[in-house]
Design a protein around this motif. Structure first.
Motif, short mmCIF file in Angstrom:
data_model
loop_
_atom_site.label_atom_id
_atom_site.label_comp_id
_atom_site.label_asym_id
_atom_site.label_seq_id
_atom_site.Cartn_x
_atom_site.Cartn_y
_atom_site.Cartn_z
N VAL A 179 46.59 46.56 45.33
CA VAL A 179 46.74 45.60 44.11
C VAL A 179 45.54 45.57 43.22
O VAL A 179 45.61 45.46 41.94
N LEU A 180 44.41 45.72 43.59
CA LEU A 180 43.17 46.16 42.80
C LEU A 180 43.28 47.38 41.90
O LEU A 180 43.08 47.11 40.58
N ILE A 181 43.84 48.31 42.36
CA ILE A 181 44.08 49.57 41.67
C ILE A 181 45.42 49.13 40.33
O ILE A 181 45.06 49.48 39.38
N ILE A 182 46.42 48.75 40.83
CA ILE A 182 47.50 48.24 40.16
C ILE A 182 46.96 47.30 39.03
O ILE A 182 47.47 47.43 37.82
N LEU A 236 45.26 49.24 36.51
CA LEU A 236 45.83 50.03 35.48
C LEU A 236 46.82 49.06 34.64
O LEU A 236 47.23 49.65 33.60
N SER A 237 47.11 48.06 35.04
CA SER A 237 47.88 46.85 34.12
C SER A 237 46.99 46.12 33.16
O SER A 237 47.57 45.62 32.35
N TYR A 238 45.71 46.49 33.15
CA TYR A 238 44.70 45.70 32.14
C TYR A 238 44.86 44.54 32.46
O TYR A 238 44.99 43.51 31.54
N SER A 239 44.98 43.77 33.61
CA SER A 239 45.29 42.44 33.93
C SER A 239 44.41 41.51 33.67
O SER A 239 43.02 41.82 34.07
N PRO A 240 44.27 40.27 32.90
CA PRO A 240 43.57 39.48 32.60
C PRO A 240 43.17 38.49 34.09
O PRO A 240 42.35 37.64 33.92
N TYR A 241 43.95 38.73 34.91
CA TYR A 241 44.16 37.73 36.24
C TYR A 241 43.61 38.15 37.24
O TYR A 241 43.68 39.45 37.62
N PRO A 242 42.57 37.67 37.99
CA PRO A 242 41.83 38.33 39.10
C PRO A 242 42.85 38.05 40.09
O PRO A 242 43.57 37.21 40.31
N PHE A 261 48.49 37.44 41.35
CA PHE A 261 48.86 37.76 42.63
C PHE A 261 48.19 37.28 43.65
O PHE A 261 46.72 37.21 43.60
N THR A 262 48.69 36.76 44.80
CA THR A 262 48.01 36.20 45.93
C THR A 262 48.16 37.10 47.07
O THR A 262 49.50 37.42 47.37
N VAL A 263 47.18 37.42 47.90
CA VAL A 263 47.29 38.45 48.90
C VAL A 263 47.81 37.82 50.17
O VAL A 263 47.01 36.73 50.59
N GLU A 264 48.59 38.05 50.95
CA GLU A 264 48.93 37.53 52.26
C GLU A 264 48.24 37.94 53.27
O GLU A 264 47.24 38.92 53.14
N ALA A 265 48.20 37.41 54.73
CA ALA A 265 47.34 37.79 55.83
C ALA A 265 47.47 39.26 56.28
O ALA A 265 48.67 39.70 56.13
N ASP A 266 46.62 39.88 56.98
CA ASP A 266 46.68 40.98 57.44
C ASP A 266 47.28 41.42 58.66
O ASP A 266 46.92 40.51 59.75
N TRP A 267 48.56 41.98 58.96
CA TRP A 267 49.27 42.13 60.05
C TRP A 267 48.69 43.06 61.18
O TRP A 267 48.74 43.00 62.33
#
Length: 413
Positions: free
Chosen positions: A28-31, A34-40, A209-215
């Motif tokens: 998601v950091l790369i995406i 690439l989307s020039y997102s203003p959202y962290p 975008f919020t990242v879920e926990a790691d499986w």
């Protein structure tokens, strides 16, 4: 430094805040970039790998040292290949031994200008940011999925898009699917017909975008309950219906009496009964990152096994097949590799091999430390060398173990 690991009870109870998924965070950091997102990105992994990638993406420098972070090496190589400028990327001595030629060749075929600074086919790299033009490229499907994911994330931003024809068996397909699902969250469409993935030229749409926990991190808690006689553990922010392919392990662990229940805030694990298979056979081609967890579990429970789909383990932080053979031998288990990418054990403990208090080498590999430590629940004492290697993906691992009753004692080596 070493940690001595032991536990004097056979019940595990607790509520654990798992680390956020490193796999999702890094993609998601790369995406997002690439989307020039203003959202962290929210709830990013606090792992070393993600910190390194985040620092590089927001750096004002043109030289990057990503240490042991293989994901960052692959993803950044693709990302900066189309960013105007002159760049250098390097890493640890182990990173300089991990191949990257397949990705470099593919990028150069698309118009990138990437050179090797030391050894042909390996980092460090010098990259001249270039305009990339899409075409159909062929890749061996059995190579690291990170090469494929790196190219896929770049694909919508390339002139005419990109088609990747995957030859042969596809390794870690679930990680490729994870990449495509995340791209879809940001509005990018694709086609996957037979062994060809096509991503047209298009724009990413910025989103919160919020990242879920790691499986992968969850797997060690499943392992602990499998080794315990009883108990339950609540894993915060984990989803059974997950984007991550490693969620498959929830059903695998039912063979060891561990069952999962989705709650609003996470997943509740319960040790329901004391059972184990007579022999365990698993193809890890989709889930190679949990192979160490199961190998250590089986040796601790004396369950014979045959594992396949492990070819990519040889090019991870270490050669994980060799590392498992070396370190599990200290517990009396003589593992064989009947074919390339396979691992087998007959369930017999060789007392001549067994050490009284094994010192487990971690080989700069976080998963070695985390897969071996739960074996203490079977009454096996051990020492873990270089234990802070866990910061690569799960910095709070040792504190979490202490909180459920493990004794973790520092020993100066």
């Amino acid at each position: 430094m070493r940690y001595q690991i032991s536990i004097n009870k056979n019940k595990i109870e607790g509520q654990i805040k798992l680390p956020a998924s490193k796999s999702i965070s890094n993609r998601v950091l790369i995406i997002n970039a690439l989307s020039y997102s203003p959202y962290p990105v929210q709830n990013l992994s606090n792992s070393d790998d993600t910190k390194v990638l985040l620092e590089a993406l927001f750096s004002n420098q043109n030289k990057f040292d990503i240490g042991h972070a293989g994901t960052a090496m692959r993803f950044l190589t693709a990302f900066i290949s189309k960013i105007v400028g002159e760049w250098e990327i390097t890493g640890s001595e182990r990173m300089k031994q991990r191949p990257i030629k397949i990705l470099v060749d593919a990028l150069n075929e698309l118009g990138a200008k990437i050179e090797y600074l030391e050894k042909e086919g390996f980092p460090p790299l010098k990259i001249f940011g270039s305009h990339l033009k899409g075409k159909t490229i062929e890749l061996d499907g059995s190579v690291s999925s990170q090469y494929i994911s790196a190219l896929l994330m770049l694909a919508p931003t390339i002139e005419n898009g990109l088609a990747i024809n995957l030859k042969g068996n596809i390794t870690s397909r679930s990680y490729i699917e994870l990449t495509l699902k995340l791209m879809g969250k940001f509005g990018v469409r694709h086609e996957w017909k037979e062994n060809t993935i096509y991503v047209p030229e298009q724009k990413y749409f910025p989103m919160d975008f919020t990242v879920e926990a790691d499986w992968s991190g969850a797997s060690y808690w499943y392992q602990m309950l499998a080794l315990a006689q009883k108990g339950d553990v609540f894993l915060e922010n984990l989803k059974l219906d997950s984007l991550q392919g490693d969620a498959n392990i929830a059903t695998w662990f039912e063979q060891f009496g561990v069952f999962s229940e989705q709650k609003k805030e996470g997943v509740l694990l319960k040790k329901m009964k004391s059972v184990q298979p007579e022999r365990l056979t698993i193809d890890f081609i989709e889930n190679p990152d949990v192979a160490q967890t199961f190998a250590c579990l089986c040796v601790a429970k004396k369950v014979p096994f045959h594992f396949s789909g492990l070819k990519t383990l040889k090019i991870k932080e270490t050669d994980r097949i060799a590392a498992l053979q070396n370190e599990l031998a200290k517990f009396g288990a003589s593992l064989t590799e009947p074919k390339h990418g396979e691992l087998e054990w007959d369930g017999q403990i060789d007392l001549q091999l067994k050490e009284e208090t094994p010192i487990v080498k971690t080989y700069h590999d976080h998963r070695m430390a985390m897969a071996f430590a739960p074996m203490a629940l079977s009454g096996l004492q051990m020492e873990i060398d270089d234990p802070m290697v866990v910061t690569k993906s799960y910095p709070a691992f040792w504190e979490d173990l202490k909180n459920v009753g493990f004794e973790v004692v520092e020993i100066q080596s």
